[in-house]
Each structure stands twice: as structure tokens, then as C-alpha cells.
Design a protein around this motif. Sequence first.
Motif, PDB file in Angstrom:
ATOM      1  N   SER A 214      48.056  45.400  33.545  1.00 35.36           N
ATOM      2  CA  SER A 214      46.929  44.778  34.231  1.00 35.36           C
ATOM      3  C   SER A 214      46.137  45.813  35.025  1.00 35.36           C
ATOM      4  CB  SER A 214      47.425  43.664  35.161  1.00 35.36           C
ATOM      5  OG  SER A 214      48.247  44.204  36.173  1.00 35.36           O
ATOM      6  N   VAL A 215      44.956  45.416  35.496  1.00 28.34           N
ATOM      7  CA  VAL A 215      44.070  46.323  36.215  1.00 28.34           C
ATOM      8  C   VAL A 215      43.684  45.766  37.583  1.00 28.34           C
ATOM      9  CG1 VAL A 215      41.786  47.397  36.215  1.00 28.34           C
ATOM     10  CG2 VAL A 215      43.134  47.368  34.114  1.00 28.34           C
ATOM     11  N   ILE A 216      43.123  44.562  37.596  1.00 23.32           N
ATOM     12  CA  ILE A 216      42.591  43.984  38.834  1.00 23.32           C
ATOM     13  C   ILE A 216      43.656  43.835  39.922  1.00 23.32           C
ATOM     14  CG2 ILE A 216      41.357  42.028  39.834  1.00 23.32           C
ATOM     15  CD1 ILE A 216      39.675  43.636  37.943  1.00 23.32           C
ATOM     16  N   PRO A 217      44.849  43.309  39.620  1.00 30.22           N
ATOM     17  CA  PRO A 217      45.841  43.125  40.696  1.00 30.22           C
ATOM     18  C   PRO A 217      46.173  44.410  41.443  1.00 30.22           C
ATOM     19  CG  PRO A 217      46.492  41.892  38.748  1.00 30.22           C
ATOM     20  CD  PRO A 217      45.329  42.738  38.339  1.00 30.22           C
ATOM     21  N   ILE A 218      46.379  45.503  40.708  1.00 27.45           N
ATOM     22  CA  ILE A 218      46.791  46.737  41.383  1.00 27.45           C
ATOM     23  C   ILE A 218      45.651  47.340  42.189  1.00 27.45           C
ATOM     24  CG2 ILE A 218      46.250  48.450  39.605  1.00 27.45           C
ATOM     25  CD1 ILE A 218      49.472  48.179  41.702  1.00 27.45           C
ATOM     26  N   LEU A 219      44.415  47.149  41.739  1.00 32.91           N
ATOM     27  CA  LEU A 219      43.277  47.641  42.524  1.00 32.91           C
ATOM     28  C   LEU A 219      43.235  46.957  43.887  1.00 32.91           C
ATOM     29  CD1 LEU A 219      40.402  47.744  39.848  1.00 32.91           C
ATOM     30  CD2 LEU A 219      41.759  49.661  40.702  1.00 32.91           C
ATOM     31  N   ILE A 220      43.453  45.642  43.885  1.00 36.71           N
ATOM     32  CA  ILE A 220      43.425  44.890  45.141  1.00 36.71           C
ATOM     33  C   ILE A 220      44.608  45.264  46.021  1.00 36.71           C
ATOM     34  CG2 ILE A 220      43.531  42.575  46.146  1.00 36.71           C
ATOM     35  CD1 ILE A 220      42.124  41.539  43.646  1.00 36.71           C
ATOM     36  N   GLY A 265      44.613  38.805  42.160  1.00 37.68           N
ATOM     37  CA  GLY A 265      44.143  39.708  41.111  1.00 37.68           C
ATOM     38  C   GLY A 265      44.385  39.161  39.728  1.00 37.68           C
ATOM     39  N   SER A 266      45.515  38.482  39.550  1.00 39.46           N
ATOM     40  CA  SER A 266      45.827  37.898  38.254  1.00 39.46           C
ATOM     41  C   SER A 266      44.838  36.794  37.902  1.00 39.46           C
ATOM     42  CB  SER A 266      47.253  37.334  38.269  1.00 39.46           C
ATOM     43  OG  SER A 266      47.594  36.811  37.004  1.00 39.46           O
TER      44      SER A 266
END
Length: 618
Positions: A214-220, A265-266
Motif C-alpha cells: 500500500s501507499v496512502i496508509p504509510i504516508l499518513i 489511509g486504507s
Amino acid sequence: MSENYQSLAKKIVQYLGGQENITDAYHCQTRLRFKVKDEKRIDEGELEALDGVAKYINNAGVHQVVIGTHVKDVYEEVTKLVSLQSSGTSEPGEKKGPAAAVIDFVAGTFQPIIPALSGAGMVKAVLALLIVFDVITADSQTYYMLNLFADGVFFFLPMILAFTVAQKLRCNPILAASVAAMMMHPNWGALVTAGEPVHFFGVIPFTLANYTGSVIPILIVIFFQSYVEKFLNKVIPKSVELVFVPMLTFLIMGTLAFSLFGPIGSILGGYLATFFTFLSVHASWVPAVLIGGFLPIMVMFGLHNGIAPLGVMQMAELGYDSIFGPGALVSNIAQATAVAVVALRTKEKKTKQLAVSGAITAYMGITEPALYGINLPKKYPLVAAMIGGASGGLYAGLTNTHRFATGSSGLPAVLLYIGDDTMRYFWNIIIALVIAAVVSAVVTYVLSFKYETKVTIDVPDMKAVVLEDTLLINPVPGTVMPMNQVKDDAFASEALGKGFAVDEPIGEVIAPFDGKVAAVFPTKHAIGLVSDTGIELLIHVGLDTVELNGQYFDALVEAEQKVTKGQRLLTFDVQQIKAAGYVTQVPIIVTNTPQYTAVELVKEGLVAKEEEVLVVKV
């Protein structure tokens, strides 16, 4: 290898005002970026004229020197000459607007991982080729291991991103990667698979979501971790921070990651996937047309850095990229083709050399040398490339063409479109590239007939000038006659250049065009001029009049002086010169005749001053 660029680095530093004027320097993939104390000390013209520099850009106080793919080698030499504040590839903190800040954050996060994504993507392409040509089978151990080689980057993408996000936000990248590792732990994956509710301490619910790839969760998560970590470093005593800051970071962020930020994020990632799916089904042509047509403009303003990661996000969510990849590839090939046509059509040697090298690198996916060196300055190939890119993008979009791995957007990237056990997308991107290349080539070629009538040359002691078709007014009133009628073999044979002569002149010389005085002979009997359009002209008053040593002549201008059409340059006493026994014919010679296709007399006989008398054609 960087030692080969010592001279270029020295000149760049020199024209930026010297090492004492440079406060910081860093670089991206193709550009050196500088900050200076005094912008007035920068010599923009000399900087941009350097061999090896494609373009100089001043953007919001950051002075960008476009180099190309070997920018790192030049940067290494620059670092030996100046004292730097930053680490090289990360831009120092500065005040930015909201949009610029978001683009800067996204670009700074994703740019460092591009090599890994490109390498993994090419491995996937090789794997697809091995399957297509029956070298291996999909159930073989070789396939299993090669797929593992490529998928490792995408599987552990959250950990890699956590590291780069932390670097960008100036917090501990190891702690950030460790928090990402928690979210990817196999035991958490087992809990998600089991589907049984998880409550931390029996109270705090942990949402069951899989964060692998994933991408969005870790950015947040890492965005908020940066603030938590900085707070802890501030309040915890230095003597124990080595133990307690990591411990508390893990406890706080672990709890928040599984209970709040990860689930948010998910959810956002799910919405993003829905959006991507909607585009693919209902408006697949839109992203490819917009990127294909406007990518050069996006590159100029840095907007592509904020859009390119959407392709990575789409790939993380859906397994393919149709948002950025196809449009970027057709745009780059369109630019490469446009600059290749310029190389064929231009008459200027330096431009031809720059266009050839720019086309080669653009076909390989690096377009800045072509964009800033040729297409943008000339404008018409840029317009042609945008039309060609949009045309190729339209086909790619309508056929829902997408790539199965990320990589550079050059010709080798066509292999990234082999996947899903089909060659359909590969052939579609090939057709899209042919459309982009043909359209941009045709448009560039047609426009070149209007815009390639000029030739840039270097004149000693002057900056580059441009040759173009020009009509000259008569600089010496009198009787105009062909050069072969002059009573001097050197002039009459046109060995010095083509032109014409004036017999029975009136005693003055005026400027036949706007330009500059190249030289005034000490004896004042002759004057050299260079027009703004590139004509080098010698006006020689009388034959053998050098022997008069300036007597009977009066120069009204001096070397390097700007002159305007019709301005008086020289006066002379015709009667006194005749009385001294000299012929008063005035040869007027285009001394750079070989650079023109024709130098033609358009009027003979008695001609007043300021009447058009000679045409010079490129």
C-alpha cells in the motif's frame, strides 16, 4: 568519470558569481539547483551558452542549470568548488505555497525510489518475455524466483516509502521503516486473514486491513510520526532519549497506525482505487491525452513530480498504471521525434549537434536536454511534440493501454506493457508511439519551413546572432553597379565576398541596417558592420585609399557601438580624394557570403540613400 566535467563545473560556478556567491547546491535527475547571495552577479547569457548546459532557469530564487543524465558527475565536481549546506539531492527548507509544498513532499518521497521501481519493472518485463517465448513456464521454480526478485520492491513498498518520507520530513528513517515493518508483519496478516476482531488491551479496536504494497496508509502514518518523534526528542532528556524515544515512538505509532491512521489511509486508498477504476472504464482517454499533450509544460513547472506518483499508487491498488505511464511515454517519444526533425532541418551546426544528442536521450526517456536546449527556445517543435503526444495518448487511452510495472519513460519501457498473459497492451503502446512520432514529425517538418530560415552563428567579440533573409538599403548615395565592374581585381572577382559597388558617391556612409560596428579602420577609409540579422558587411571607401592615412575622412562612430538603419557612420571629401589621384568607387561586400544561399542586387543605376538595393537570402 566526474573528472571529465571539471572544466564545465568551474565555468558554471564562475558564471553563477563565483564560489563565494553560491550558498547552496543540490541536484535532481537532470538539473543542478543553486541558491546564491546576489542574483545580479549571475551571467545568464554565458551560463546558457556553455557546451554541456541545455538551459538556465530561475524559478522562485532557485537557479536551475539543466545538464542531462550525467548531472551527478557534474555535481560531484561542483561540490569540490563550493561549500554546501544541503546533502545534494534534498532541497533545503524554504517557504512554499500549499500546492508547491504538496508537490515538493510527494516528489521528495517518490523520486528516491524510482531506481528500485524501474529495476523491478524491467525484471517483470524480462519475466513476461520469457513466458511469451516459452523459455520458462508459469509453474516453474525459475518463474517463481524471478517473480520474487521483482515483487520484493512492491511487497515491501510501505517500508521503502517510510524511509524516504522520514528523510523528507527530517525524522529518523530507521524508526519509520520499523513502524512500517509492524504493519507488514506476518502475524498481523494472519489476524487479517482470520477475520476475528482485534481489540488492543480489550478496548482499542484495530481495523483489519492489509497494508502490504500500500501507499496512502504509510504516508499518513509517517507524516504524523514525524511530529510525535520531534516532540519526544524535545521533552525527553538527552541522557535517556536513545532508549525512550524509540520505545515510545513504537508504542504510540503502533497503536495509532493500527487503530486510526492506517485504517484512514486504507479507506482513502480504496476511494483512490475506485477513482482509478472509474477512469479506466468511463474516461480512459483523459489521463493519457492530458499527460501526452501537456507533459512538457508540467516538466517546466515541476508539476509532473506531483502527478507521476499517481501511477505508482494506481499500480499498488490495481496492479497496473494507466494514469501516468502511457501518456509520459508517448510524450517523450513525440519530443524526441520533434527534436530529431529539427536536427535534420536546421542549418546551424551547434543546434544540429545539440538536437542530435537531445533526441537520443529523449528516446531513452530523459527529455530535459531536448526540451530546454531545442524545443522550448524554438517553440515550434514544442507545439508539434504536444500535438503528437496528445494524438498518441488518445489512442493509448481509448484502447485502455496500461503498463504492469514502473520504469523510465523511454523506448525500453515498451517491455513494461507485457503482462496479464497477453501482448495486447504491448502492441497498443507500439501503435500509440508510432502515431505520436508520425504526427509530431509531420507537424515539425511543416512548421520548419517557416521557422528554420534562420541560422545562428558566433561572431568574434559578439554574442550569437541570427541569420535571416534581409533587404539592405543603400548605404552610400550614388550610382549602384555590380561588383564585377569595380576597378580592382580583388573586389571584382568577389574573392572577398559578394555585394555591389557605388560609383560617383556622395561623401557620406549611412548604416544599411540595425546592428553594430564591428570595426573602424585606423585610416577611417573602411568600416565593418554586423547586422542584428547576422550580415557581416565591409564598406570600403575608394580604392587604395588606405594610403591617405585618414586624410579627408571623418569617422562618426567607433567599434562596438550600436547603430540604427539610416544613421550616419562616416563622411569623406570626394573631391579631395579624387584630386589626390584615387578612384572613389565604394565596394560594399557581404564578407560572410558562404553562409548564405544568395546575395542579389535588386536595383542598379542612380540610387538615393535609404532605397533598398541588396537582398541577402539564407
